[in-house]
Write an enzyme that holds these catalytic residues in place. Structure first.
Site, PDB file in Angstrom:
ATOM      1  N   LYS A 190      72.621  36.758 -84.924  1.00 18.74           N
ATOM      2  CA  LYS A 190      71.756  37.941 -84.823  1.00 18.74           C
ATOM      3  C   LYS A 190      71.707  38.695 -86.145  1.00 18.74           C
ATOM      4  O   LYS A 190      70.652  39.214 -86.554  1.00 18.74           O
ATOM      5  CB  LYS A 190      72.277  38.870 -83.718  1.00 18.74           C
ATOM      6  N   GLU A 233      64.486  39.027 -90.946  1.00 22.12           N
ATOM      7  CA  GLU A 233      63.533  40.092 -90.599  1.00 22.12           C
ATOM      8  C   GLU A 233      63.274  41.004 -91.800  1.00 22.12           C
ATOM      9  O   GLU A 233      62.122  41.328 -92.113  1.00 22.12           O
ATOM     10  CB  GLU A 233      64.106  40.882 -89.428  1.00 22.12           C
TER      11      GLU A 233
END
Length: 457
Positions: free
Chosen positions: A183, A190
């Site tokens: 993550k 991102e």
């Protein structure tokens, strides 16, 4: 199927509604009683309240749960996670109960907690992506650790996760705290994709003189192709928005970018592991540079404003360059995950990792199947390689900043063209006698290869 959830903030509340909507019986708790009342009110209005039980303390929660228990933590990362874990021990959890940290915790904390609580309960970690909307209607869920305990909740989480072509975007990606590491890298990717889109916008806006509406039209056209992604689509929408006086909304926003730490952790861990992810690191540094005026060293980091030049761009070539740079951002992230998995012996499954990113998460994109094909696919992109070279060169000549675009070009060029590392290593050996390798694989020193009369002082 019964699950407990602690923490009813934005993410917790929406995940709770998702769980009960999918038929899971939920016992929920938050130290703020108003949060529980708010959740119950929404559940009643949606006709979902019969499967929801709000409790006022953790002891009551433990009593209501069938054993072995499954408890999801959606509390802020850091000391609060340990505080809640300790309170659960005091409330009566036992060694067979599964406690899953679903926050944005540092994976190193997850490793430490797994050891700390190994005789108290089963501790596992899971990264969740998709924001409030994803939590409510289907997030990406990257789980890890506690092989036995997961079997009790996998079916429930597969139901609430996003779905891509019949496959759930929930997966146990690897062992130990690898879910949080995955993550974290997801967030690093991102960062780079967001910055890359912003750089393309900057090049079109200031380099080519296009309006936000015109750039939105270009992004919309790209979204009709294999470049369709969540981040590109929201960027297009943002560029279409206007303020009260019909001004572009982007022109009303201060040029300071916030961050919550996962991008920084990505950069730090990449450096510690010795794995190059320059596009991801450049995106973190780009955010830091937007905040230089707020630092103690502001005077030393502020320079005279300079004029910029106009760029002559081919939009098809820009599209190809953006496509290629985006692929490289993902590939760098996957290389980091693979390297960490090898170092920590996590056995991370990259195919499962990519499956969790197919839908529900912030970095979902139609071209993820291309990312999955690996270097063979990348090496076959002849025109895209040329486009990235050309566009990067044109962009830099404008005088504007393109950290991720330039880093992506440098990354690929370094790995696909002759390097200059031999001279740097020779320099190291010259002043520090660190040794060097010949092409034959022999370890030696400069003095073994040449006559050196005197060292430069």
């Amino acid at each position: 199927m019964q699950v407990a959830l602690i923490g009813l903030g934005v993410m917790g509340k929406n995940l709770a509604l998702n769980l009960i909507e999918k038929g899971i019986s939920l016992v929920a708790y938050d130290k703020n009683p108003d949060a529980g009342e708010d959740l119950l009110s929404i559940a009643k209005s949606d006709g979902l309240a019969e499967r929801l039980h709000i409790v006022s303390d953790l002891t009551d929660m433990i009593k209501r749960l069938e054993t072995p228990r499954s408890i999801l933590l959606l509390v802020p990362a850091g000391e609060l996670v340990d505080r809640v874990c300790q309170e659960l021990i005091e409330a009566g959890v036992d060694a067979n109960d599964l406690i899953v940290d679903c926050g944005n915790s540092n994976y190193k904390d997850g490793i430490a907690r797994k050891l700390k609580y190994q005789n108290k309960f089963e501790f596992a970690t899971m990264g969740i992506s998709g924001g409030a909307e994803g939590a409510r209607h289907g997030p990406a869920m990257m789980a890890s650790g506690s092989e036995g305990g997961w079997e009790r909740v996998e079916l429930a989480l597969e139901k609430v996760a996003a779905n891509y072509k019949g496959e759930s975007c929930f997966a146990r990606v690897g062992q130990s705290a690898s879910g949080h590491f995955v993550k974290m890298v997801h967030n690093g990717i991102e960062y780079s994709l967001m910055q890359l889109i912003a750089e393309v916008y900057q090049l079109l806006r200031l380099g080519c003189g296009k309006s936000p509406q015109e750039i939105a039209t270009i992004f919309d056209a790209w979204s009709e192709t294999e470049l369709n992604s969540y981040l590109l689509s929201i960027s297009s929408h943002i560029l279409k928005l206007e303020g009260h006086n019909n001004e572009p909304l982007v022109d009303l926003i201060d040029n300071k970018v916030g961050a919550k730490g996962t991008g920084l952790w990505t950069a730090q861990n990449a450096l510690e592991l010795g794995i190059a992810v320059p596009s991801l690191v450049a995106a973190v540094e780009a955010r830091h540079l937007t905040n230089t005026y707020s630092t103690h060293a502001a005077k030393e980091m502020t320079y005279q404003t300079r004029p910029t030049l106009v760029a002559q761009l081919d939009l098809d070539e820009l599209k190809q360059a953006f496509h290629f740079a985006s692929l490289l951002c993902y590939r760098q992230g996957l290389a980091l995950i693979k390297g960490a998995s090898r170092t920590h012996q996590w056995k991370v499954d990259l195919a499962k990792t990519l499956q969790t990113w197919r839908a529900g998460c912030i970095i979902r994109a139609d071209y993820l199947h291309q990312v999955a094909q690996g270097n063979e696919f990348i090496d076959a992109l002849e025109s895209e390689v040329t486009a990235l070279r050309n566009v990067t060169g044109i962009a830099i000549t404008t005088g504007l900043a393109f950290p991720v675009l330039a880093a992506s070009q440098t990354y690929y060029a370094t790995l696909s063209t002759p390097s200059n590392g031999h001279l740097v290593q020779a320099q190291r050996d010259y002043f520090g006698e660190h040794g060097l390798l010949t092409h034959a694989g022999e370890l030696c020193h400069l003095t073994d290869l040449a006559d050196i009369d005197a060292k430069v002082r």
